[in-house]
Design an enzyme around this catalytic site. Sequence first.
Site, PDB file in Angstrom:
ATOM      1  N   HIS A 358      40.245  56.417  55.659  1.00  0.00           N
ATOM      2  CA  HIS A 358      39.564  55.146  55.412  1.00  0.00           C
ATOM      3  C   HIS A 358      40.548  54.020  55.653  1.00  0.00           C
ATOM      4  CE1 HIS A 358      37.258  52.013  53.322  1.00  0.00           C
ATOM      5  NE2 HIS A 358      36.211  52.802  53.439  1.00  0.00           N
ATOM      6  N   ASP A 414      31.396  58.920  53.647  1.00  0.00           N
ATOM      7  CA  ASP A 414      30.513  59.124  54.783  1.00  0.00           C
ATOM      8  C   ASP A 414      29.817  60.489  54.761  1.00  0.00           C
ATOM      9  OD1 ASP A 414      31.020  56.614  55.822  1.00  0.00           O
ATOM     10  OD2 ASP A 414      32.781  57.293  56.916  1.00  0.00           O
TER      11      ASP A 414
END
Length: 514
Positions: A358, A414
């Site tokens: 991320h 995700d």
Amino acid sequence: MGRTTDQGAPQDTLTVKDNRTGKIYTVPIADNSIQATAFKAVKAPFKQGERPENETDKGLRIADKGYLNTAVMRSEITYIDGEAGILRYRGYPIEQLALHSNHLETAYLLLYGSLPTKDQATLFEEEVLHHGVVHSDAEQFFRSFRYDAHPMAMLTSAFAYLGSYYAEANPSLQGMYILSSLLGWLTPGTDDILCTGQTLYTKGSPESLAIMDKQILRLIGKATTLAAMAYRVRQGRDFVTPPTGLSYTGSFLYQMDHLGQENYVPNPVLERALDVLFLLHADHELNASSTTVLQTGSSLVDPYSAIAAGCASLYGPLHGGANEAVIRMLISIGKPENVPAFLEAVKRREKVLSGFGHRVYKTSDPRSFIVRKTADEVFKVTGRDELLETAMALHDAAMKDEYFTSRKLAPNVDFCGLIYRAMGFPLDFFPVLFAVPRVVGWLAHWRQMMLQDGGVKIWRPRQIYVGEGKREYVPVDQRVAVEGPKKTPSPIVHSGITKRTMLADFKGKAVAKL
């Protein structure tokens, strides 16, 4: 700011020495930050042969491609510590909110700064759901899209279209008063009148706040309705009026799925799971789409246009399209036994690992643990997704591999795409399920910017110009062709009607020059 010695410099300052001139500058530090404009005082004479476009004599510029370390505003909304894996909304840990709160209560928190009382929460929910109904003309608007249009294209367009109904919410459509100094029809000495359009959302008066909050209720309430309409277009179904008596996510599921059954009620497990995922996605500080909303909003455009811009930003594969990318990756891997070969291909840069790592988090995304728990609850009623075993094998293998752990590629949120897939949503609808709850965060940041101390300054970043210096115009018959990749338009391959038309003969046909 420039001086020749750093003696006596106060604490909480940064001392900078410009080795070009020998001058020393003291820059105040506040909240562990410095003002970039302070460096405009760091000037130097041009070096021999230096490009005038560098503007060396006008002060130092701060280069930060991609906003890696640039703070564009002071905020009280969301705090993230990527190193420690911390995410808090208005000070509350995301884990506590996911366990005890719901999406609309958290929306109130993000927008107004505190958890609502029972009466406040009830009123807020009633108002949001009341504003879920859209004008009947919206049906014609959505029917104008092709049956296979991407739902994010429809949703983005719908947010902008929505603003066309509310002239009172558009600063550009408000009556504008010319400065009194230009007309001279006011008493001498009277302060200049500010344009009402420019203060529609920034004034902070009861009237201004009322207009602002009504648009917020409209946008949050209609977000699910517009998304459901985009979904029904793809399904070839008639549109459904928002029901009464259901929750925010319950109403959303109803509008997507109801086919005329009597007393239809969505499954409570799926309803709660979607609410948790909405809460997790409600805000994430100044991400790409939130920044887009603020960049657009800084021109004082209406909030519908700003939200549409944010929706367009979220459409990108590096942002809202990541959930879809994870599922496509898992489908390409296939069975768990194929995971080792896939990871080796990733190391050779032949494959892309989605769902890990991320921009902010350097350890596990705190939302990922909540997603995993929510997935277990959903799978109990939907059955386990066939890709779950592959996902778990990928997770376990990556977490044991030094190549990935040394790069801090931990799983992120995700992977919630597995839940959406288990609930029966098509892949291209995943970004919509991201955008609908993120409307809350976009509006919270927009509202904060409109009401910030000192008013709103239009966002106008600097650039470092590295192009050509001054050039004299050359007549067309004296020019030398410049060719090569990126320097001329790419050739277009025509087909179908255009190809056949180019081969046909007709009056007025242009003759190509060789």
